[in-house]
Scaffold this active site. Structure first.
Site, PDB file in Angstrom:
ATOM      1  N   LYS A   1       0.853  -1.212   0.000  1.00 56.11           N
ATOM      2  CA  LYS A   1       0.000   0.000   0.000  1.00 56.11           C
ATOM      3  C   LYS A   1       0.877   1.246   0.000  1.00 56.11           C
ATOM      4  CE  LYS A   1      -3.710  -2.509   2.232  1.00 56.11           C
ATOM      5  NZ  LYS A   1      -4.346  -2.942   3.477  1.00 56.11           N
TER       6      LYS A   1
ATOM      7  N   ASP B   1     -11.367   2.330   4.290  1.00 58.04           N
ATOM      8  CA  ASP B   1     -11.711   0.905   4.193  1.00 58.04           C
ATOM      9  C   ASP B   1     -13.230   0.710   4.156  1.00 58.04           C
ATOM     10  OD1 ASP B   1      -9.566  -0.798   3.921  1.00 58.04           O
ATOM     11  OD2 ASP B   1      -9.180  -0.986   6.071  1.00 58.04           O
TER      12      ASP B   1
ATOM     13  N   GLN C   1      -4.436  -1.984   9.695  1.00 57.79           N
ATOM     14  CA  GLN C   1      -4.299  -3.283   9.011  1.00 57.79           C
ATOM     15  C   GLN C   1      -4.863  -4.419   9.882  1.00 57.79           C
ATOM     16  OE1 GLN C   1      -3.150  -3.773   5.791  1.00 57.79           O
ATOM     17  NE2 GLN C   1      -3.889  -5.850   6.136  1.00 57.79           N
TER      18      GLN C   1
END
Ligand code: NDP
Length: 298
Positions: free
Chosen positions: A58, A125, A102
């Protein structure tokens, strides 16, 4: 190895992601012209090797696109309170437009509480309850989870008509199955969606009615040709490791679909790897740019 006849029905996620990045570069240029560089912060707690690899990927992609990237690697001993404090700092930081933690964090961390602490306007997200509600309500200002968003883009690239199409989504997780179904039934997309899960009866027959079948169950090569109507479009979200003593790593990655059996009858199908995977990260970048535009109002 795929035969050239089969290659024609392969949905190439890497090629579609490249196309997405070209579009995003234009939007980033636009943001920068307005004095704003989209910024993404990724928080990693602990040293899970797979999570580390995802975070690195990422960060690398942010840098390639010219986004501002912050990678915070915290020790596995980080407490809930310390993690919340970092999230709150990032919520207040004007140079950061997207934040993600994460998954999975270490067991002592209450992940849902961390997600609730995120500023929903920076929740790229799409896991915060406000963004889940916006997806249900059809409010386009919210953030949709990246994997279903990537699947939708792949479907659009195949040219398959989604309005009125019978779509079966296999799996009902909050990360893939549920948001996928909500996205597809949105007004304007208009698919007729059936969601199946581990308690669903007559699964092969149900799936075989689908014009579009999306598998997100985490069961290696579970979906055989019995599940697939000839001419259906098949999206394989699954990423599963199976032992492969012949390979250097001792394992290989396979999807939830038995690719060899299903590819010959599908109108189009995603491979694993190289299908949905590359799309997920491209949609994270897209969500970060969207967050920047919304927060800086241009
Ligand atoms: P979860 O384990 O959270 O959910 C799996 C879902 O599949 C559940 O709803 C479960 O049903 C259902 N299921 C499991 N076994 C069966 C079965 N035999 N028959 C029917 N339904 C079944 O998984 P995720 O949604 O997080 O991930 C699914 C897969 O997608 C995994 O392989 C994961 O690695 C991959 N993935 C890939 C991403 C990408 O970028 N390509 C991103 C995210 C995930 P029930 O609810 O009844 O338990």
């Amino acid at each position: 190895m795929l035969s050239s006849a089969r290659m024609t029905n392969l949905i190439d996620g890497r090629a579609v992601a490249t196309k997405v990045y070209a579009e995003l570069r234009e939007q980033i240029g636009n943001s920068k012209a307005h004095g704003a560089t989209p910024g993404l912060a990724v928080l990693l707690v602990g040293d899970d090797p797979a999570s580390r690899a995802y975070v690195r990927a990422k960060d690398k992609m942010c840098r390639e696109l010219g986004l501002y990237s912050v990678k915070l690697e915290l020790p596995a001993t980080t407490t809930q309170r310390e993690l919340l404090a970092r999230v709150e700092e990032l919520n207040r930081d004007d140079s950061i437009h997207g934040i993600l933690v994460q998954s999975p964090p270490p067991k002592h961390i209450d992940e849902a509480a961390i997600v609730r602490a995120l500023d929903p306007a920076k929740d790229v997200d799409g896991f915060h309850p406000v963004n889940v509600a916006k997806l249900v309500l059809g409010d386009g200002s919210g953030f949709v989870p990246c994997t279903p968003l990537g699947c939708l883009r792949l479907l659009r690239e195949t040219g398959v008509g989604l309005a009125g199409a019978n779509v079966v989504v296999l799996g009902r997780s909050m990360i893939v199955g549920k948001p996928m179904a909500l996205l597809l039934m949105r007004k304007g997309i208009d698919a007729t969606v059936t969601v199946a899960h581990s308690r669903t009866k007559n699964l092969p027959q149900l799936c075989a009615r689908a014009d579009v079948l999306i598998a997100a169950i985490g069961q290696p090569q579970f979906v055989s040709s019995d599940f697939v109507r000839e001419g259906a479009v098949v999206i394989d979200v699954g990423i599963n490791r199976v032992d492969d003593p012949g390979s250097e790593r001792g394992y290989r990655l396979v999807g939830d679909i038995d690719f060899e059996a299903v590819a010959p009858i599908a109108r189009a199908i995603t491979p694993v790897p190289g299908g949905v995977g590359p799309m997920t990260i491209s949609m994270l970048m897209a969500n970060t740019i969207k967050a920047c535009r919304q927060l800086t109002r241009h």
